[in-house]
Scaffold this motif. Structure first.
Motif, short mmCIF file in Angstrom:
data_model
loop_
_atom_site.label_atom_id
_atom_site.label_comp_id
_atom_site.label_asym_id
_atom_site.label_seq_id
_atom_site.Cartn_x
_atom_site.Cartn_y
_atom_site.Cartn_z
N GLY A 39 33.94 12.78 -70.53
CA GLY A 39 33.76 13.15 -69.77
C GLY A 39 33.63 13.29 -68.50
N ILE A 40 32.64 12.25 -68.26
CA ILE A 40 31.79 11.92 -67.13
C ILE A 40 32.91 11.55 -65.45
CG2 ILE A 40 29.85 11.23 -65.90
CD1 ILE A 40 28.72 10.06 -68.86
N LEU A 41 32.41 12.43 -64.30
CA LEU A 41 33.42 12.08 -63.95
C LEU A 41 32.84 10.55 -62.85
CD1 LEU A 41 36.06 12.82 -62.28
CD2 LEU A 41 34.26 14.47 -61.00
N PRO A 42 33.57 9.77 -62.53
CA PRO A 42 33.23 8.35 -61.78
C PRO A 42 33.51 8.88 -60.26
CG PRO A 42 34.90 8.53 -62.87
CD PRO A 42 35.20 9.55 -63.42
N LEU A 43 33.06 8.84 -59.48
CA LEU A 43 32.92 8.99 -58.18
C LEU A 43 32.37 7.78 -57.35
CD1 LEU A 43 31.12 12.75 -57.28
CD2 LEU A 43 33.74 12.03 -58.25
N GLU A 44 32.67 7.28 -56.47
CA GLU A 44 32.69 6.18 -56.16
C GLU A 44 32.77 6.40 -54.09
OE1 GLU A 44 35.26 1.39 -54.92
OE2 GLU A 44 35.12 2.44 -57.25
N PHE A 45 31.69 6.01 -53.78
CA PHE A 45 31.47 6.01 -52.49
C PHE A 45 32.08 5.56 -51.40
CE2 PHE A 45 26.78 6.84 -54.08
CZ PHE A 45 26.60 7.29 -53.26
N LEU A 46 32.81 5.44 -50.04
CA LEU A 46 33.42 4.93 -49.33
C LEU A 46 33.10 3.66 -49.18
CD1 LEU A 46 35.00 7.74 -47.13
CD2 LEU A 46 35.60 6.33 -49.16
N PRO A 47 33.29 2.25 -48.85
CA PRO A 47 32.76 1.06 -48.38
C PRO A 47 31.16 0.58 -47.44
CG PRO A 47 35.42 1.08 -48.68
CD PRO A 47 35.11 2.08 -48.49
N GLY A 48 30.70 1.12 -47.72
CA GLY A 48 29.02 1.10 -46.42
C GLY A 48 28.31 2.52 -46.89
N GLU A 49 29.19 2.99 -47.22
CA GLU A 49 28.57 4.10 -47.92
C GLU A 49 27.36 4.53 -49.11
OE1 GLU A 49 30.33 7.66 -47.23
OE2 GLU A 49 31.17 7.09 -45.14
N GLY A 50 26.40 5.61 -49.13
CA GLY A 50 25.46 5.71 -50.44
C GLY A 50 24.45 5.02 -50.48
N ASP A 51 23.86 4.02 -49.70
CA ASP A 51 22.74 3.26 -49.23
C ASP A 51 20.91 4.52 -49.55
OD1 ASP A 51 23.63 0.93 -50.57
OD2 ASP A 51 23.70 0.28 -48.61
N ASP A 52 21.64 5.57 -48.61
CA ASP A 52 20.89 6.42 -47.72
C ASP A 52 21.06 7.67 -48.76
OD1 ASP A 52 23.80 7.35 -47.06
OD2 ASP A 52 22.48 7.80 -45.45
N LEU A 53 21.69 8.13 -50.12
CA LEU A 53 21.66 9.44 -50.68
C LEU A 53 19.94 8.84 -51.54
CD1 LEU A 53 22.19 11.55 -51.90
CD2 LEU A 53 23.85 10.33 -53.18
N THR A 54 18.74 9.25 -51.78
CA THR A 54 17.35 8.80 -52.44
C THR A 54 17.63 9.30 -53.47
OG1 THR A 54 16.54 10.44 -51.58
CG2 THR A 54 16.72 8.56 -50.11
N GLY A 55 18.63 10.47 -53.96
CA GLY A 55 18.17 11.20 -55.55
C GLY A 55 17.30 12.15 -55.41
N GLU A 56 16.81 12.23 -54.17
CA GLU A 56 15.48 12.85 -54.76
C GLU A 56 15.08 14.57 -54.19
OE1 GLU A 56 13.00 11.26 -51.71
OE2 GLU A 56 12.08 9.59 -53.01
#
Length: 822
Positions: free
Chosen positions: A743-760
């Motif tokens: 029941g955990i949703l897997p979400l995949e960034f579009l190519p080339g995206e996501g590096d700058d999502l720090t999670g902070e």
């Protein structure tokens, strides 16, 4: 009905779909590039004990849930045959002594008696479950040498043996012409209860093998080369199908070695077609002539026989020249990090810090573990005999293993020790410390035990960077031994050579491994056995009766197994066990939908493995799980793998790898993360604090999230921590499926995206109705693909996972209790 150009793997899947009434138009009329969904009905499900125990725990809990709703709990009973092999529980505590195996088996029963009694209850209670008790070998080698049918006969039908297993190396049986692959434990439970396994129609990669292995190279060198090559090609989620002129001379054990490492190069399966060598192997390992004749006639009739002139078409193509293979090792952290033996020293040097090197005592770069282990290689007589002959040659020249090296032999079948003994090679291996430690996975899965006491103390006191060399298939950091930072995969004879050298910063091709009593240098070339000698030993000692004897009563078990008390009752009586507890999956409510104000529990990088997410090795006494057990008076903590039937322990071990690198805890290695107050805390404690504050949590990661083992606890653990979604740049196939199953949703960034999502910063996630979601954080916007790949997966997610979905089906529409054909 199948197109003539259809790859053999898809031909098997088409037969399976037609027989079960689920064949899609995309599969019926397949052309390269075709897209569609696939429903797979396995002919059998294959389990090992550390994944099999939680599978049976979940089924027992499902019986409780049925009874609570006033339904017949006996409706929870597998419809599909399942075989479970106990091979993950034995630990290499004792080593380097004649009674090592006896001591290790005694400890195995002492530690795991509760689990073993539960397995016997499961075998008695569930009609279709059969258990291979401890001590028989490793599941995939047993499958290859004995269990695999290749062609199944059931209820008047004849059809391909399609084997799905809860271990990612289930693919090993692909080397025998059986299509099979690893699935998560949750999927396995559903499949056992008659549900199909839902997946996207995979692309198929045709790999053409040419040439012949040069003298001095092994099947291990070949598979490490293939792993490097196909990882670079990109085969994740695809079926690999081998062909080409090199097949004619490739024995089944070499094929099985390659197929075993399918998960390491990323493919769903790595299939070899049925040919005369397949038939010869089946006869040699004790299958009846009538069975082998059926396999041949069926394969020829159904287009599964290897015909080099067949014009099969594939989505993609690759070529591998066996003549270009050189002696190799792989490491120190990934199986695809291959280095030729000529370049091994230069590849190792950058991994070693400034400080003492290995001389008369261990220093940086010391080999502290040398293990001939794993079904990957111990199933292959050629490399095992080569190891024995190299040991003989070394002993005869007066060489010994270095005293700081922990040496173990843990083969995947009793046949191995029989032919090594008959060849007179066992005494030489034992003189180098390679005494039999047990029949099981052992060092390959991290059940390597402690280092030599004085060595472990020196490693910790001096913070030494030391190495393990093993003939296994995985070398992820923190997996093999917690004090060992560098792990290298190598053929069995090279494992022996590195035990003699005692260090990794050596050029084995030019530097001596030691000296004779007269002071003459001894090089690897002086010890390496001639191919004719290897062939002669195999011809003299390998006999069909070795296999017949080893597997004559494989389900019976020894006296200890037979003496175990078997719990009574159709419903399991849960107690206060620290190994077995009723899981809470049927008590939780599904909560699909948008996530507002979520926080990243961890922010991880690329190639995070299931070993990082859910360790399998020894439970550290000072860990959250260790403290939980010690607070309950437990002194024998055992391994995480052995505690997978107790969610209280396992949730506290989630993300518990001592080598975890969490970007939210910069500069700190291990299982810590900021809580709601911003203070670093154990990940379990931080998750509990977020839960108490009503804040949803997610995981943010890079590429290849969830690589490695098919470990369902790598999804169960995060689910019980409260993780609602994983945002990653890409997912490994099995782990993505496991996330959906919990029941955990897997979400995949579009190519080339996501590096700058720090999670902070807080993260808002809004789901669209177009198969995409949008995440907002720190003023930035990210578009992500919702990786619910099939309509069935969407249903799983809507119900909160596979188990609630199956329970709903059982209570709403009781299953037809007649056994299906597939």
């Amino acid at each position: 009905m199948a197109p003539d150009h259809l790859p053999r793997t898809l031909r098997i899947l088409l037969e399976n779909a037609l027989r079960n009434g689920t064949a899609s138009a995309a599969l019926r009329t397949w052309e390269p590039g075709a897209a569609g969904d696939l429903e797979v009905h396995p002919s059998r499900v294959f389990l090992h004990d550390t994944n099999g125990v939680p599978v049976l725990v979940d089924l027992a809990a499902m019986r409780d849930a049925m009874a609570a709703q006033g339904k017949d709990p006996a409706l929870v009973d597998p419809l599909v045959p399942a075989e479970l092999v106990v091979d993950h529980s034995v630990i290499a505590d004792a080593f380097g002594r004649p009674d090592a195996m006896r001591l290790n088996v005694a400890l195995e029963y002492e530690r795991n008696a509760e689990r073993f009694r539960f397995l016997r209850w499961g075998q008695r209670t569930f009609r279709q479950v059969k258990v291979v008790p401890p001590g028989a070998g490793i599941m995939h080698q047993i499958n290859l040498e004995h269990l695999a049918r290749v062609v199944e006969e059931r209820d008047g039908w004849v059809f391909p043996d399609l084997c799905l297993g809860t271990d990612s190396h289930t693919t090993m049986v692909n080397g025998l012409g059986v299509l099979g692959w690893g699935i998560g434990g949750i999927e396995a439970e559903a499949a056992m209860l008659g549900q199909s396994v839902s997946m996207v129609l995979p692309r198929v990669v045709g790999v053409r093998l040419t040439g012949a292995l040069p003298v001095g190279t092994t099947a291990t060198d070949l598979v490490l080369t293939i792993t490097e090559t196909l990882r670079a090609h990109g085969v994740v989620g695809k079926l690999v199908e081998f062909g080409g002129p090199a097949l004619a001379d490739m024995p089944v054990p070499d094929r099985a070695t390659i197929a075993n490492m399918s998960p390491e190069f990323g493919s769903t399966a790595a299939y070899f077609p049925i040919d005369q060598r397949t038939l010869d192997y089946l006869l040699f390992t004790g299958r009846s002539p009538q069975k082998v004749a059926l396999v041949e006639s069926y394969a020829r009739e159904q287009g599964l026989w290897h015909d080099p002139s067949a014009n099969l078409r594939y989505d993609e193509y690759a070529d591998i020249d066996l003549g270009a293979v050189v002696p190799s090792i792989a490491g120190p952290r990934r199986p695809q990090q291959r280095a030729s033996l000529a370049d091994a020293r230069s590849a190792v040097e950058p991994e070693l810090p400034q400080g003492p090197r290995t001389g008369a005592v261990p220093g940086h770069g010391a080999v502290v573990v040398a293990a001939i282990t794993s079904c990957t290689n111990t199933s292959n007589p050629a490399v095992m005999v080569a190891a024995g002959l190299l040991a003989r040659n070394a002993v005869e020249r007066g060489l010994t293993s270095k005293p700081w090296v922990k040496t173990t032999l843990s083969p995947g079948s009793r046949v191995v020790v029989d032919y090594l003994g008959d060849a007179g090679l066992t005494p030489y291996l034992e003189k180098l410390g390679f005494h039999l430690a047990g029949f099981g996975c052992m060092t390959c899965i991290g059940a390597s035990g402690a280092l030599i006491d004085s060595v472990g103390a020196a490693v910790r006191a001096q913070d030494l960077t030391v190495a393990a060399v093993l003939s296994g298939n995985r070398n992820f950091e923190g997996r093999i031994q917690p004090d060992v930072r560098l792990n290298y995969l190598a053929s069995p004879p090279l494992v022996v050579a590195y035990a003699l050298a005692g260090r990794m910063d050596i050029d084995l091709l030019t530097e001596p491994l030691g000296t004779t009593d007269s002071g003459e240098p001894v090089h690897l070339a002086d010890l390496w056995p001639d191919p004719a000698d290897i062939d002669a030993v195999m011809t003299e000692t390998l006999r069909p009766e070795l296999f017949s004897s080893a597997y004559s009563d494989v389900f019976a078990g020894d006296e200890r197994w037979q003496r175990l008390d078997v719990p009574e009752g159709e419903i399991f009586a849960w107690g206060d066990s620290t190994y077995l507890q009723r899981p809470p999956y049927f008590d939780q409510q599904a909560a699909p939908g948008d996530l507002i104000g979520a926080r990243a529990l961890v922010r991880l990088g690329d190639s995070v493995t299931t070993d990082h997410i859910s360790p399998a090795g020894a439970i550290p006494a000072d860990s959250v799980a260790g403290r939980y057990l010690r607070d309950r008076g437990v002194t024998q903590l055992n391994t995480y793998a052995s505690r997978r039937g107790n969610h209280h322990v396992m949730v506290r071990g989630a993300f518990g790898n001592v080598r975890l690198r969490n970007r939210l805890a910069q500069g700190v290695e291990g299982p810590v993360t900021p809580g709601p107050d911003g203070v670093l805390a154990p990940i379990f404690d931080a998750a509990e604090a977020y839960r108490a504050a009503g804040v949803p949590v997610v995981v943010v990661a890079g590429k290849e999230y969830g690589t490695g083992s098919s470990r369902d606890w790598a999804a169960k653990g995060p689910a019980l921590l409260g993780v609602r979604a994983v945002l990653a740049q890409s997912f490994e196939r099995i782990h993505r499926s496991n996330l959906v199953g919990l029941g955990i949703l897997p979400l995949e960034f579009l190519p080339g995206e996501g590096d700058d999502l720090t999670g902070e910063e807080p993260i808002d996630i809004r789901l669209g109705d177009d198969g995409f979601a949008t995440a907002y954080s720190a003023g930035k916007k990210y578009r992500l693909q919702v990786r619910l790949d099939t309509p069935r997966e969407t249903e799983y997610y809507r119900h909160g996972g596979v188990l609630p979905f199956v329970l709903h089906r059982l209570t709403a529409e009781p299953l037809n209790r007649q056994e299906g054909n597939g």
